[in-house]
Every structure is written in C-alpha cells, then in structure tokens.
Write a protein that holds these residues in place. Sequence first.
Motif, PDB file in Angstrom:
ATOM      1  N   SER A 176       0.898  -1.271   0.019  1.00 24.71           N
ATOM      2  CA  SER A 176      -0.032  -0.085  -0.049  1.00 24.71           C
ATOM      3  C   SER A 176       0.882   1.325   0.038  1.00 24.71           C
ATOM      4  O   SER A 176       2.002   1.300   0.579  1.00 24.71           O
ATOM      5  CB  SER A 176      -1.053   0.114   1.330  1.00 24.71           C
ATOM      6  N   TRP A 177       0.178   2.232  -0.605  1.00 21.35           N
ATOM      7  CA  TRP A 177       0.965   3.583  -0.444  1.00 21.35           C
ATOM      8  C   TRP A 177       0.843   4.356   1.179  1.00 21.35           C
ATOM      9  O   TRP A 177       1.694   5.240   1.268  1.00 21.35           O
ATOM     10  CB  TRP A 177       0.252   4.701  -1.294  1.00 21.35           C
ATOM     11  N   ASP A 178       0.199   3.596   1.815  1.00 20.90           N
ATOM     12  CA  ASP A 178       0.432   3.976   3.379  1.00 20.90           C
ATOM     13  C   ASP A 178       1.808   4.145   3.900  1.00 20.90           C
ATOM     14  O   ASP A 178       2.087   5.078   4.672  1.00 20.90           O
ATOM     15  CB  ASP A 178      -0.455   3.240   4.197  1.00 20.90           C
ATOM     16  N   VAL A 179       2.803   3.533   3.319  1.00 22.41           N
ATOM     17  CA  VAL A 179       4.046   3.641   3.885  1.00 22.41           C
ATOM     18  C   VAL A 179       4.695   5.097   3.284  1.00 22.41           C
ATOM     19  O   VAL A 179       5.556   5.279   4.256  1.00 22.41           O
ATOM     20  CB  VAL A 179       5.117   2.379   3.011  1.00 22.41           C
ATOM     21  N   VAL A 180       4.045   5.691   2.553  1.00 27.46           N
ATOM     22  CA  VAL A 180       4.600   7.062   2.256  1.00 27.46           C
ATOM     23  C   VAL A 180       3.422   8.135   2.906  1.00 27.46           C
ATOM     24  O   VAL A 180       3.981   9.433   2.710  1.00 27.46           O
ATOM     25  CB  VAL A 180       4.954   7.301   0.764  1.00 27.46           C
ATOM     26  N   PHE A 181       2.486   7.609   3.224  1.00 30.12           N
ATOM     27  CA  PHE A 181       1.235   8.608   3.601  1.00 30.12           C
ATOM     28  C   PHE A 181       1.270   8.437   5.240  1.00 30.12           C
ATOM     29  O   PHE A 181       1.883   8.833   5.994  1.00 30.12           O
ATOM     30  CB  PHE A 181       0.166   8.524   2.795  1.00 30.12           C
ATOM     31  N   LEU A 207      -6.276   8.529  -1.412  1.00 34.50           N
ATOM     32  CA  LEU A 207      -7.666   8.932  -0.759  1.00 34.50           C
ATOM     33  C   LEU A 207      -9.063   8.266  -1.193  1.00 34.50           C
ATOM     34  O   LEU A 207      -9.959   7.833  -0.526  1.00 34.50           O
ATOM     35  CB  LEU A 207      -7.854  10.532  -0.927  1.00 34.50           C
ATOM     36  N   MET A 208      -8.837   7.926  -2.591  1.00 32.87           N
ATOM     37  CA  MET A 208     -10.209   7.308  -3.118  1.00 32.87           C
ATOM     38  C   MET A 208     -10.256   6.036  -2.261  1.00 32.87           C
ATOM     39  O   MET A 208     -11.479   5.521  -2.204  1.00 32.87           O
ATOM     40  CB  MET A 208      -9.684   6.984  -4.584  1.00 32.87           C
ATOM     41  N   ALA A 209      -9.259   5.279  -2.030  1.00 29.66           N
ATOM     42  CA  ALA A 209      -9.055   4.053  -1.277  1.00 29.66           C
ATOM     43  C   ALA A 209      -9.536   4.078   0.302  1.00 29.66           C
ATOM     44  O   ALA A 209     -10.259   3.202   0.601  1.00 29.66           O
ATOM     45  CB  ALA A 209      -7.805   3.076  -1.606  1.00 29.66           C
ATOM     46  N   GLU A 286      -1.834  -1.562  -3.836  1.00 30.47           N
ATOM     47  CA  GLU A 286      -3.109  -2.008  -4.208  1.00 30.47           C
ATOM     48  C   GLU A 286      -4.042  -0.843  -4.532  1.00 30.47           C
ATOM     49  O   GLU A 286      -5.146  -1.300  -4.742  1.00 30.47           O
ATOM     50  CB  GLU A 286      -3.664  -2.681  -2.670  1.00 30.47           C
ATOM     51  N   GLU A 287      -3.827   0.389  -4.190  1.00 24.46           N
ATOM     52  CA  GLU A 287      -4.711   1.476  -4.475  1.00 24.46           C
ATOM     53  C   GLU A 287      -4.809   1.925  -5.954  1.00 24.46           C
ATOM     54  O   GLU A 287      -5.451   2.782  -6.277  1.00 24.46           O
ATOM     55  CB  GLU A 287      -4.537   2.811  -3.560  1.00 24.46           C
ATOM     56  N   GLY A 288      -3.849   1.378  -6.640  1.00 26.79           N
ATOM     57  CA  GLY A 288      -3.654   1.952  -7.837  1.00 26.79           C
ATOM     58  C   GLY A 288      -2.538   2.923  -7.771  1.00 26.79           C
ATOM     59  O   GLY A 288      -1.715   3.176  -6.752  1.00 26.79           O
ATOM     60  N   ALA A 289      -2.081   3.605  -9.244  1.00 26.38           N
ATOM     61  CA  ALA A 289      -1.166   4.517  -9.193  1.00 26.38           C
ATOM     62  C   ALA A 289      -1.438   5.509 -10.436  1.00 26.38           C
ATOM     63  O   ALA A 289      -2.322   5.182 -11.158  1.00 26.38           O
ATOM     64  CB  ALA A 289       0.140   4.022  -9.209  1.00 26.38           C
ATOM     65  N   THR A 290      -0.834   6.799 -10.535  1.00 23.62           N
ATOM     66  CA  THR A 290      -0.639   7.333 -11.485  1.00 23.62           C
ATOM     67  C   THR A 290       0.162   6.774 -12.552  1.00 23.62           C
ATOM     68  O   THR A 290       0.983   5.765 -12.206  1.00 23.62           O
ATOM     69  CB  THR A 290      -0.395   8.975 -11.254  1.00 23.62           C
ATOM     70  N   GLY A 291       0.275   7.544 -13.649  1.00 22.56           N
ATOM     71  CA  GLY A 291       1.309   7.134 -14.650  1.00 22.56           C
ATOM     72  C   GLY A 291       0.969   7.870 -16.098  1.00 22.56           C
ATOM     73  O   GLY A 291       0.639   9.088 -15.958  1.00 22.56           O
ATOM     74  N   TRP A 292       1.710   7.585 -16.991  1.00 21.44           N
ATOM     75  CA  TRP A 292       1.499   8.364 -18.338  1.00 21.44           C
ATOM     76  C   TRP A 292       1.133   7.390 -19.434  1.00 21.44           C
ATOM     77  O   TRP A 292       1.737   6.270 -19.530  1.00 21.44           O
ATOM     78  CB  TRP A 292       3.021   9.021 -18.648  1.00 21.44           C
ATOM     79  N   SER A 293       0.831   8.077 -20.590  1.00 23.61           N
ATOM     80  CA  SER A 293       0.380   7.252 -22.097  1.00 23.61           C
ATOM     81  C   SER A 293       0.583   8.545 -22.988  1.00 23.61           C
ATOM     82  O   SER A 293      -0.257   9.227 -22.809  1.00 23.61           O
ATOM     83  CB  SER A 293      -0.889   6.662 -21.834  1.00 23.61           C
ATOM     84  N   ASP A 294       1.523   8.264 -23.644  1.00 26.18           N
ATOM     85  CA  ASP A 294       1.939   9.228 -24.692  1.00 26.18           C
ATOM     86  C   ASP A 294       1.147   8.928 -26.319  1.00 26.18           C
ATOM     87  O   ASP A 294       0.886   7.418 -26.506  1.00 26.18           O
ATOM     88  CB  ASP A 294       3.302   9.247 -24.902  1.00 26.18           C
ATOM     89  N   ALA A 355      -2.529  -2.384 -16.031  1.00 30.31           N
ATOM     90  CA  ALA A 355      -2.749  -1.169 -16.801  1.00 30.31           C
ATOM     91  C   ALA A 355      -4.204  -0.438 -16.254  1.00 30.31           C
ATOM     92  O   ALA A 355      -4.026   0.685 -16.239  1.00 30.31           O
ATOM     93  CB  ALA A 355      -2.829  -1.163 -18.099  1.00 30.31           C
ATOM     94  N   SER A 356      -5.029  -1.052 -15.868  1.00 28.10           N
ATOM     95  CA  SER A 356      -6.455  -0.560 -15.443  1.00 28.10           C
ATOM     96  C   SER A 356      -6.245   0.152 -14.063  1.00 28.10           C
ATOM     97  O   SER A 356      -6.939   0.753 -13.622  1.00 28.10           O
ATOM     98  CB  SER A 356      -7.505  -1.702 -15.206  1.00 28.10           C
TER      99      SER A 356
END
Length: 392
Positions: A176-181, A207-209, A286-294, A355-356
Amino acid sequence: MMHTLRGARATAAGVLAVGAIAALAGCGTSSGSAAPTAAATELGDMEGQVSIIGWAGYVEDGSNDPAYDWVSGFEDKTGCKVTSKTFNTSDEAVNLMKTGDYDVVSASGDASLRLIAAGDVQPVNTDLVPNYAAIYDFLKDQPWNTVDGVHYGVPHGYGANLLLYNTEVVTPAPTSWDVVFDKAGDHSGKITAYDNPIYIADAAVYLMAHQPDLGIKNPYALDQKQFEAAVDLLKEQRQHVGEYWSDYLKEVQAFETGDSVAGTTWQVIQNVLASESATTDVVLPEEGATGWSDTWMISSKTKNPNCSYAWLDWISSPEVNGQATSYFGEAPSSQAACDYREDCEAYHAGDADYASKIWYWTTPIAKCLDGRTDVECVDYAQWTEAWAEIKG
C-alpha cells in the motif's frame, strides 16, 4: 542511454505554465477555439517531408547512438525527409504546435487535451494506420486521445508511477501507499516524492481508497473539498520527506546511500538500481497509481498529411515501437513489439489488469473530468499554487 533520456524527461513531465491552463479552465474536452477539422478519408502521394516534435528519444536518427535509428528506415521507405525538434515540457510542446510549423507531435496526457480543445490537432482516421489494429485495446478510446468517440491520435508507450522501497529497511514488503502517507512517520526523513504539482493526484489516488466518503472518482477531477483533502495529506507527508526528486539520478543515489527508503518512482529507475545490486524493489500498490500514456497526434494545420499518417503507422509498427519504447524506458503499445524487446515483463507490457490500475496523467480543468456538472473542479493553475505551498 535510455536511462539518460528518461532522466531528461523527469525534470519536465507534467510541468505546465499557469497561463496555459486558462484556456481550459472553463471548457470541456470537446470544446475549443475552432471546430475540429474532418479526419482524412484516404491517403495520397507522399509530400516528401514531415516535421516532428517529440520527447527526447522518440525520434532517433542514429546521431545520438548509431544503434538506435528508426528515422532512416522511414525516410527510405516513404521518401519523407524528417526534420525533428525535441521539447522538454508539455507546455513547450503545446506552444510549438500552436505555431502551425510542425506536422506531428508526441503528446502526453497533460498536453493532448489542450491541443484538442484549442483545435491545434486533427481527428485521426485509424483505418489509415494499419498498425493501429494491433495496439493494446486498453490504450485506445481513452480521454486523453479520444473525445466524443473521435480519435485524435495513436498511442505510443506507457508506464506507471510505482512505489520503490528498500527491502532491508521497509519490512514486511509494502502493498500500500500507506508507507509514504499514513505510515510515513515510521521512516521519517527518508521518504521521497516526485517533485511536481501532478503528484497531488497521487495523494488523491490514495484517498480514493482510504477516505471513500470524499467521493473521489478520478484523481484529476477534484472539487474544492476533495482537493483540500489531498493537499492536507501532502502537507502532513511533507514533514517526513527527506527529498523531493525530479532528476532520476538523484533518486538512484538516495536509495543507494540509504538517504531514501520509500517513495514514488519509475520501473526504469528500479532497473538501474537492480543493475547495481541495490537492495530495492518496486510494487504497484493495491490502491493503484498514476502514470503516463503518450499519443502521436497530427497538426490541424499540416501541409504534409500523407507523410504524417505514414509516420504514425511507422512508429506504431512492432519493430520500431519496440525499439523506441525500449530506448526511452517504458512499455510498448502492442504485444507484437515485445518480440523486439527482452524486458517487456519488467514493464508489465500488455497486462490489462495492471494497466487498469493506472490513472494516466491528464490536465485537471474546471469542468470536472469525471462527468459531474453540479460542481466545478480545481484547475491546474491552482494545483501549481498549492504545490508551492505544500513544499514551503
């Protein structure tokens, strides 16, 4: 070499001038200063030239590294002489395309909406791009490349912003991202975060999760209350951040020395660390992540539409796309491209479920991108102001 190119982008990706957002502040993705031009219905004779602007490493002719040249083959096949220019920020790309001097651009999601809204790029008839059919379905018909069912470009490559951690210090392995939040205090002073206003979306994903009552459905579509919650989370995180990074080499060094033990990263950075036997690993939380698609897009003012379409098809071909995305350090746009790479597994190429979980960078605008019409969302100009306040 690809690591150097990825680093060059690290200092620029997602950076937008406040003034450039104003035109989008009150409009939707389908509105703009001019009606969109019609997509081509057929191709004619090649014009003999095409002018391309792109991220560093996207238009290689062998001058940087003789082993990487996909421009010469294109010129030989089509007779279209390529002139190219590298841009360093999405804002620069948008301004260059406004001049009408360039035919084709590789646009990230934080630029493509602006180009579409301003009428600076034209709809693309994907039937005229034979290699489009093999592109991963999950990269097609997305908000940053398709508006009201109209395609405005061809996907190039993509990647996720992952959680990087020191395997000897951060135990058990985080999921989880909780390690940095929420748990950042466990490693206070050794947390790192991406130095860019778009990182506010990373907090929104978390926060969504973890605070579903906020009702966040899209991390780039935040009303005032949702936005303030994300900003507050990042202000809380700030006291535990040892360093914000934009240069990938600095993050590599920080994890090698132990100055950083957890934070956001790219797969290519973990690849560098692994090659140097660092005790690190990455995970898509598990919360997902941001990313890029060009996306490759064609100017609405192009005088070389046939050569422009030819480039879109060429750069989407398996061998060329495999070479280009490998050189840059990202997943390719098709499974066939993986036949020309040895590292697709590391980038989770073709994994639709993976990817989802990625929320691809998209320009936040006042008209909420999640479809809400009863409120206004916070635009990127305000994201930029808040980021300066967060960092202090």
